[in-house]
Write an enzyme that holds these catalytic residues in place. Structure first.
Site, PDB file in Angstrom:
ATOM      1  N   SER A 152      -1.904   7.175   7.009  1.00  0.00           N
ATOM      2  CA  SER A 152      -1.584   5.785   7.372  1.00  0.00           C
ATOM      3  C   SER A 152      -1.859   5.562   8.856  1.00  0.00           C
ATOM      4  O   SER A 152      -1.351   6.288   9.712  1.00  0.00           O
ATOM      5  CB  SER A 152      -0.109   5.515   7.039  1.00  0.00           C
ATOM      6  OG  SER A 152       0.441   4.601   7.951  1.00  0.00           O
ATOM      7  N   SER A 153      -2.692   4.571   9.157  1.00  0.00           N
ATOM      8  CA  SER A 153      -3.093   4.422  10.560  1.00  0.00           C
ATOM      9  C   SER A 153      -1.934   3.959  11.434  1.00  0.00           C
ATOM     10  O   SER A 153      -1.793   4.409  12.565  1.00  0.00           O
ATOM     11  CB  SER A 153      -4.290   3.482  10.687  1.00  0.00           C
ATOM     12  OG  SER A 153      -3.896   2.180  10.422  1.00  0.00           O
ATOM     13  N   ASN A 154      -1.050   3.097  10.908  1.00  0.00           N
ATOM     14  CA  ASN A 154       0.049   2.672  11.786  1.00  0.00           C
ATOM     15  C   ASN A 154       1.053   3.792  12.009  1.00  0.00           C
ATOM     16  O   ASN A 154       1.680   3.869  13.061  1.00  0.00           O
ATOM     17  CB  ASN A 154       0.686   1.363  11.274  1.00  0.00           C
ATOM     18  CG  ASN A 154       1.700   1.601  10.200  1.00  0.00           C
ATOM     19  OD1 ASN A 154       2.831   1.924  10.469  1.00  0.00           O
ATOM     20  ND2 ASN A 154       1.273   1.464   8.945  1.00  0.00           N
TER      21      ASN A 154
ATOM     22  N   SER B 154       4.616   1.484   5.855  1.00  0.00           N
ATOM     23  CA  SER B 154       4.543   1.580   4.394  1.00  0.00           C
ATOM     24  C   SER B 154       5.459   2.677   3.863  1.00  0.00           C
ATOM     25  O   SER B 154       5.264   3.187   2.766  1.00  0.00           O
ATOM     26  CB  SER B 154       3.097   1.817   3.955  1.00  0.00           C
ATOM     27  OG  SER B 154       2.544   2.860   4.707  1.00  0.00           O
TER      28      SER B 154
ATOM     29  N   HIS C 214       0.830  -1.206   0.000  1.00  0.00           N
ATOM     30  CA  HIS C 214       0.000   0.000   0.000  1.00  0.00           C
ATOM     31  C   HIS C 214       0.861   1.252   0.000  1.00  0.00           C
ATOM     32  O   HIS C 214       0.850   2.015   0.963  1.00  0.00           O
ATOM     33  CB  HIS C 214      -0.920  -0.002   1.225  1.00  0.00           C
ATOM     34  CG  HIS C 214      -1.987  -1.039   1.129  1.00  0.00           C
ATOM     35  ND1 HIS C 214      -2.464  -1.723   2.209  1.00  0.00           N
ATOM     36  CD2 HIS C 214      -2.657  -1.516   0.069  1.00  0.00           C
ATOM     37  CE1 HIS C 214      -3.374  -2.586   1.811  1.00  0.00           C
ATOM     38  NE2 HIS C 214      -3.513  -2.480   0.519  1.00  0.00           N
TER      39      HIS C 214
ATOM     40  N   CYS D 222       1.576 -11.576  13.420  1.00  0.00           N
ATOM     41  CA  CYS D 222       2.930 -11.164  13.071  1.00  0.00           C
ATOM     42  C   CYS D 222       3.308  -9.968  13.935  1.00  0.00           C
ATOM     43  O   CYS D 222       2.495  -9.063  14.138  1.00  0.00           O
ATOM     44  CB  CYS D 222       2.955 -10.794  11.590  1.00  0.00           C
ATOM     45  SG  CYS D 222       4.239  -9.649  11.171  1.00  0.00           S
TER      46      CYS D 222
ATOM     47  N   CYS E 227       3.715 -13.192   1.848  1.00  0.00           N
ATOM     48  CA  CYS E 227       4.567 -13.210   3.046  1.00  0.00           C
ATOM     49  C   CYS E 227       4.485 -14.595   3.706  1.00  0.00           C
ATOM     50  O   CYS E 227       3.385 -15.134   3.874  1.00  0.00           O
ATOM     51  CB  CYS E 227       4.100 -12.137   4.023  1.00  0.00           C
ATOM     52  SG  CYS E 227       5.030 -12.188   5.554  1.00  0.00           S
TER      53      CYS E 227
ATOM     54  N   GLU F 205      -6.158 -10.718   2.742  1.00  0.00           N
ATOM     55  CA  GLU F 205      -5.394 -11.788   3.422  1.00  0.00           C
ATOM     56  C   GLU F 205      -6.345 -12.845   3.986  1.00  0.00           C
ATOM     57  O   GLU F 205      -6.130 -14.054   3.807  1.00  0.00           O
ATOM     58  CB  GLU F 205      -4.555 -11.183   4.557  1.00  0.00           C
ATOM     59  CG  GLU F 205      -3.827 -12.245   5.364  1.00  0.00           C
ATOM     60  CD  GLU F 205      -3.286 -11.725   6.693  1.00  0.00           C
ATOM     61  OE1 GLU F 205      -2.795 -10.581   6.738  1.00  0.00           O
ATOM     62  OE2 GLU F 205      -3.352 -12.479   7.680  1.00  0.00           O
TER      63      GLU F 205
ATOM     64  N   THR G 284      -2.814 -11.780  10.434  1.00  0.00           N
ATOM     65  CA  THR G 284      -1.470 -11.485  10.959  1.00  0.00           C
ATOM     66  C   THR G 284      -1.365 -10.180  11.756  1.00  0.00           C
ATOM     67  O   THR G 284      -0.539 -10.081  12.645  1.00  0.00           O
ATOM     68  CB  THR G 284      -0.456 -11.397   9.795  1.00  0.00           C
ATOM     69  OG1 THR G 284      -0.986 -10.517   8.807  1.00  0.00           O
ATOM     70  CG2 THR G 284      -0.197 -12.759   9.194  1.00  0.00           C
TER      71      THR G 284
HETATM   72 FE1  F3S Z   1       4.314 -10.252   6.576  1.00  0.00          FE
HETATM   73 FE2  F3S Z   1       3.925  -9.219   8.923  1.00  0.00          FE
HETATM   74 FE3  F3S Z   1       4.733  -7.730   6.997  1.00  0.00          FE
HETATM   75  S1  F3S Z   1       2.611 -10.667   7.889  1.00  0.00           S
HETATM   76  S2  F3S Z   1       3.882  -8.622   5.173  1.00  0.00           S
HETATM   77  S3  F3S Z   1       5.887  -9.413   7.909  1.00  0.00           S
HETATM   78  S4  F3S Z   1       3.296  -7.120   8.562  1.00  0.00           S
END
Ligand code: F3S
Length: 274
Positions: A214-216, A258, A36, A186, A92, A122, A158
């Site tokens: 971007s929220s993060n 991102s 993104h 993740c 990923c 996903e 994730t």
């Molecule tokens: Fe994979 Fe985690 Fe990035 S699932 S794409 S390493 S945010």
């Protein structure tokens, strides 16, 4: 001015890996945007002639196709493979894992619960690998009346929070003879947040590089602001203001998930000059 980068910032492992794969397949197309970030997609187009196909119909037979980090559904993968044998899978590995778990646990006769947003690509991909009953939920209440079997396997999207995943697990355990829990969350976003929190304690000013929407990235700004008053969110080095740095000695830099490295490098260099 001393400039310190957070221990963990910017693109996660999965995104970096996907970009490397796209770069090494010049002239390929990605199925859906690889990540993104429009500037990065544009850079891949300009520098590596990597195109973008938004649907399977746009993909020409025998072209080289890169699968995005979020993965795709099993059906789409089969259609893709019938069009071309040049498929580069940049899904990923942290996303491939729950796909494999769903397929395997279904084959053992377990019903599947996915904790996540059912509209997210996903989750759609992961869900497509289940061959038994599968439900996607965000809250335990959504499991009421789900009519799952005695044996249930549960995975998570994730990017979800562990505490919320636990609430789902806690709901399932007393209601089913057997609940198999697979922690597929993740830590990439959490790692960036922890590192920003630590760095903000050591510096006089914090610069957060990332998209204003971007929220993060906004989460990183909030975390830094709660520790260091002089925290600023910028998109590029051009947004830096000289007055922010008056009488400051140490500047910390972090970036949203991102934000490409080349944008962060330009900011780092500009602050060094200041
Ligand atoms: Fe994979 Fe985690 Fe990035 S699932 S794409 S390493 S945010």
């Amino acid at each position: 001015m001393q400039v310190k980068l957070a221990e963990s910032y910017g693109f996660c492992f999965g995104v970096k890996r996907a970009i490397r794969m796209a770069e090494s397949h010049e002239g390929s197309v990605t199925f859906g945007p690889l990540i993104h970030n429009p500037q990065e997609i544009d850079r891949l187009k300009q520098g590596f002639n990597v195109g973008l196909a938004d649907s399977l119909d746009e993909i020409k037979d025998n072209s080289e196709v890169v699968i995005r980090t979020h993965g795709i559904t099993k059906t789409d993968l089969n259609i893709l493979k019938s069009k071309t044998d040049k498929v580069v899978d940049a899904t990923c590995p942290f996303v491939t894992k729950p796909q494999e778990i769903c397929a395997q646990m279904s084959s053992y006769g377990y019903d599947i619960v996915i904790f996540g947003d059912e509209n997210h690509p996903e989750v759609k991909g992961v869900k497509s690998y289940a061959t038994t009953k599968v439900v996607v939920v965000l809250k335990p209440e959504e499991l009421l009346g789900a009519e799952l079997g005695d044996k249930v396997a549960v995975v998570s999207q994730t990017t979800r929070k562990a505490s919320e995943f636990l609430a789902i697990v806690n709901f399932l355990i007393p209601r089913h003879k057997e609940t198999r829990v697979f922690n597929t969350i993740c830590n990439a976003t959490g790692d960036n947040q922890d590192a920003a929190r630590e760095l903000a304690k050591e510096v006089d000013i914090m610069i957060i590089v990332g998209g204003k929407h971007s929220s993060n990235t906004k989460q990183l700004l909030d975390i830094c602001k709660s520790i260091c008053d002089n925290s600023y969110l910028i998109e590029t080095e051009q947004d830096l203001e000289l007055t922010w740095f008056e009488n400051k000695k140490i500047c910390g830099v972090t970036a949203g998930a991102s934000t490409p490295d080349w944008v962060i490098d330009a900011v780092y260099k500009k602050i060094k000059e200041i």
